[in-house]
Design an enzyme around this catalytic site. Sequence first.
Site, PDB file in Angstrom:
ATOM      1  CG  ASP A 150      -2.178   0.498   1.714  1.00 39.01           C
ATOM      2  OD1 ASP A 150      -1.937   1.761   0.222  1.00 39.01           O
ATOM      3  OD2 ASP A 150      -2.726   1.135   2.442  1.00 39.01           O
ATOM      4  CG  ASP A 192      -2.617   3.382  -2.494  1.00 40.19           C
ATOM      5  OD1 ASP A 192      -3.749   3.013  -2.958  1.00 40.19           O
ATOM      6  OD2 ASP A 192      -2.685   3.906  -1.938  1.00 40.19           O
ATOM      7  CD  GLU A 193      -5.914  -1.005  -0.352  1.00 39.48           C
ATOM      8  OE1 GLU A 193      -5.724  -1.649  -0.066  1.00 39.48           O
ATOM      9  OE2 GLU A 193      -5.783  -0.025  -0.627  1.00 39.48           O
TER      10      GLU A 193
END
Length: 356
Positions: free
Chosen positions: A8, A102-103
Site C-alpha cells: 500500500d 495504490d494497493e
Amino acid sequence: MRKIVHLDMDCFYAAVEVRDDPALRGLPVAVAWSGPRGVVLTANYEARAFGVRSAMAVSLGLRRCPGLILVTPRMEVYREVSGVIREVFCHYTDLVEPLSLDEAYLDVTVPKQGPPSGTRIAERIRREINQATGLTASAGVSYNKFLAKLASGMDKPNGLTVILPDEAQGVLEALPIEAFHGIGPATARRLHKMGVYKGSELKSQTLEHLKEAFGKAGEHFYSIVRGIDDRPVVAGRPYKSVSAETTFEVDLNSLEALVGELAPLTQQVEARLEKAGLTARVVVIKVKYQDFRTVTRRRTLPYTVHASGALRQEAEGLLRALTLESSVRLLGVGAEGLIAVANAEVGQMPLFSASG
Ligand code: TTP
Ligand code: MG
C-alpha cells in the site's frame, strides 16, 4: 502455508504531489477537488497531524489546519505511477490482485525470482518501488490476505510488518474491532452494544450468534478473528460493482430525508471509482426498510457517470420514483457496468448496446 504480501503506497496522491513540487515538502498538503463541497481525497502526514483525513469536507480540513495547502488531483499521473508499481510486482509474481491504484495483494508462495522468504521479497519490492517512483510503500506479510492487509497498516509510512502464524492469535485478540477490515462503523456500534470491543470478545461469540446478528458477514467475522481467511489472491480481478451504504441512527420516513442523505454516498462511490480508474453505466439504489425487507432499483444509462454529479442525479431520480412502504433504516448507492476510464474516454458514446 501461503506467503501473502499486501502493498500500500503511503498517502499516495499527496506523496506524488509533494514529489513533483519540492516546494511542498514539509508542509501540510491535501489533494482535493476544488469547490465549496469539495472532499479531501488524501492528505500527507504533516496534514494528518492536524486531523485532516480522507473523505473529510475541505472546509473542515481547513478549520483543523488553516495552513493546509490544497492541490487538485492529477489522476493521469497517479494512474501512470500505478502502472509502474504493478510492473515491479510482476517481477516477483503474476498472482497480483490490485485493490486500487495504490494497493495490491501478492501471492509470493512460489516467487518468480528472489529468496523464498515473503519478508525479503516484500523488502525488495519496497526498495524497487522507491527507486522507480521516488515514493514509499508500506508492506504487510502473512499467511493470508486479511492478516497481510492488517499488517501493512501497522507501521505506516514506509514500514514493513510481518505477522507470523504463531503471532496471529495474539494480535487479533488485542485488536479493537473497528480495526478489523470489513467491520464498518454501523457494525462496530452493534457489536459494542453486544459488549464486544476487541478481538478476544469477538472470539468468544458463538458462530450461531454472529450468524443470527450479521448473516453471512457474521460467519466471516467468526473466521477472521481466528486468523482464518482462505480467499485466494486472484490476478487482476476486475471490480463488478462499487457501492456505499449507510445505516441511519434513526429510521427515516420521507423521500425528501433520503434524498438529503445521498450526497455523501455518491461522493464515496465516485471517489472509489476514480481511485480504481473506472467509470460506470449502471446506477443502483438500495433501500432497506425497518423490517429488513430490501428493495433495489437500477437504471442503465446511455452514457457513463463520468461527469461529476451525474451519479447523484441518477440516484435521486431512482429514489424519487419509489413509493416508501415504511420507514427506512439503510440507504445504499451503487455503480455497476464498470468500464476503465481509459476505454470510456475513447468517446462519450456508449461502448455497449443500451440493452446490454
Ligand atoms: P489509501 O491507500 O486508502 O490512502 P493513502 O495512500 O492516501 O494513505 P495511506 O498512507 O494511509 O495508505 O488510498 C489511496 C489513494 O486513493 C489516496 O491517496 C487517495 C485515494 N482515495 C480517495 O480518492 N478517496 C478516499 O476516500 C480514499 C480513502 C482514498
Ligand atoms: Mg495507500
